[in-house]
Design an enzyme around this catalytic site. Sequence first.
Site, PDB file in Angstrom:
ATOM      1  N   CYS A  52       0.824  -1.203   0.000  1.00 40.98           N
ATOM      2  CA  CYS A  52       0.000   0.000   0.000  1.00 40.98           C
ATOM      3  C   CYS A  52       0.861   1.256   0.000  1.00 40.98           C
ATOM      4  O   CYS A  52       1.825   1.355   0.762  1.00 40.98           O
ATOM      5  CB  CYS A  52      -0.927  -0.007   1.221  1.00 40.98           C
ATOM      6  N   CYS A  94      -0.077   6.122   7.112  1.00 42.86           N
ATOM      7  CA  CYS A  94      -1.372   5.720   7.665  1.00 42.86           C
ATOM      8  C   CYS A  94      -1.172   4.852   8.902  1.00 42.86           C
ATOM      9  O   CYS A  94      -0.326   3.953   8.915  1.00 42.86           O
ATOM     10  CB  CYS A  94      -2.156   4.947   6.608  1.00 42.86           C
ATOM     11  N   CYS A 142      -2.085   0.241   9.454  1.00 43.41           N
ATOM     12  CA  CYS A 142      -1.211  -0.939   9.406  1.00 43.41           C
ATOM     13  C   CYS A 142       0.164  -0.566   9.960  1.00 43.41           C
ATOM     14  O   CYS A 142       0.652   0.534   9.731  1.00 43.41           O
ATOM     15  CB  CYS A 142      -1.043  -1.450   7.982  1.00 43.41           C
ATOM     16  N   CYS A 181      -6.434   0.585  -0.215  1.00 48.20           N
ATOM     17  CA  CYS A 181      -6.368  -0.129   1.056  1.00 48.20           C
ATOM     18  C   CYS A 181      -6.251  -1.622   0.758  1.00 48.20           C
ATOM     19  O   CYS A 181      -7.134  -2.197   0.109  1.00 48.20           O
ATOM     20  CB  CYS A 181      -7.602   0.149   1.916  1.00 48.20           C
ATOM     21  N   GLN A 184     -16.834  -9.706  14.372  1.00 49.46           N
ATOM     22  CA  GLN A 184     -15.464 -10.138  14.120  1.00 49.46           C
ATOM     23  C   GLN A 184     -14.993  -9.555  12.791  1.00 49.46           C
ATOM     24  O   GLN A 184     -15.744  -9.477  11.825  1.00 49.46           O
ATOM     25  CB  GLN A 184     -15.372 -11.653  14.111  1.00 49.46           C
ATOM     26  N   ASP A 195     -15.362 -14.465  26.142  1.00 47.85           N
ATOM     27  CA  ASP A 195     -14.888 -13.611  25.048  1.00 47.85           C
ATOM     28  C   ASP A 195     -15.000 -12.145  25.453  1.00 47.85           C
ATOM     29  O   ASP A 195     -15.818 -11.391  24.919  1.00 47.85           O
ATOM     30  CB  ASP A 195     -15.709 -13.890  23.784  1.00 47.85           C
ATOM     31  N   CYS A 229      -8.591 -10.626  22.726  1.00 55.34           N
ATOM     32  CA  CYS A 229      -8.001  -9.685  21.771  1.00 55.34           C
ATOM     33  C   CYS A 229      -6.876  -8.884  22.426  1.00 55.34           C
ATOM     34  O   CYS A 229      -6.470  -7.855  21.909  1.00 55.34           O
ATOM     35  CB  CYS A 229      -9.069  -8.752  21.204  1.00 55.34           C
TER      36      CYS A 229
END
EC number: 2.1.1.-
Length: 400
Positions: free
Chosen positions: A53, A59, A62, A136, A240, A332, A358
Amino acid sequence: MCVNGADDEIVRVAARGDGVTGDGRHVPFAAPGDRLRDDGTVAPGPRRRTPPCRHFGTCGGCQLQHLDDDAWAGFITDRIAGALRQHGLETEIRTPLLSPPETRRRATFHAERRGRQVHLGFTEANSHRLVDVQECSVLHPELFRLLNPLRGLLSALLPGSRRANVHVTLADQGRDVLIDGLEAEGLAAAEALSGFARRHGLARLSLDEGLGPTPRWEPDPVTITLAGVPVPLPAGSFLQATAEGQAALVDAAREVAGDAAAVADLFAGLGTFTFAFPRAKVYAAEAARDAILSLKAAAGAAQRPVYADHRDLYRRPLTVADLDHFDAVILDPPRAGAREQAEELAICRVPSVAYISCNPSTFARDAEILCKGGYRLDWIQPVGQFRWSTHVELAAKFRR
């Protein structure tokens, strides 16, 4: 030329994405196997790849596009192993399951006016400055194709002094868009919104003007199918990030629970795991009112034996007396983890616990609580569904 031998080699990637040399120096955008030259530049190694990208490095969406998949998987494994070590734990860490590029089915963009144009994209790393995204490599193409049309819509409606947030999601019926921070009053604005939604075939277009999402266009009720059950999808609700990541987490939870006849799904959301056990009686607890009402409606329509409980598990975790009725528990929680619930689980008799996390740090904290209570941490399945991000997800098996 490198004069310090192994000390100049990048040996790992730190939690925020910097490469780390053998002697502990942090090097932005370096990959394992790279070498730090005397002049501060980096000699590429075998684990480096060309970022796909044009916005990478600016950005903030990422952090790891310069890593190949083996290096990214290694980063994920190292993050989890490091968190476990801090709590005196170790176990089998399976090979991470990585979602492919262009599979993200939800994202939040920021929009702001700059002169006559509206910029739409992500913010820079550690900054509020907006990057106007022109490509993207992460987002599903169906969602990315909406960005230019959305710029046109917002150029007519967004005032110069305000930034809006645009949430895009792929639902069963197609693209679902929620804009918050935008006020659209009057007939002209209403016609612009409905006309835009019609032209681009949206499943739904909603605005949140400060009092919660209000659909402005929704020809048919919007749903998301979870384990074969269509569930009403409230605007802006959690989902998700990729279908592949969801499948990996569900498969891990099924492996843990096996043929359990009674399952507790705690922090259930819309029912990602609730509906994965069609032959079990499932208790589902969730604090978000809209989510638990959607779950309950879907369970009723599918005639599933589900008891849906609107419950804040931080304030009112299930007690030992509650938990001992279940053969398996699916946990979760959000990034903060589930310390209060883990403390109750640690002294109950539930045979198996699937912990979906997470955040490796809060997972390891809660895992220590469970293990001190008599559980064994059998394995961890890492899942990389936030492509090229430092965000790490996992599923783990605990058993008595």
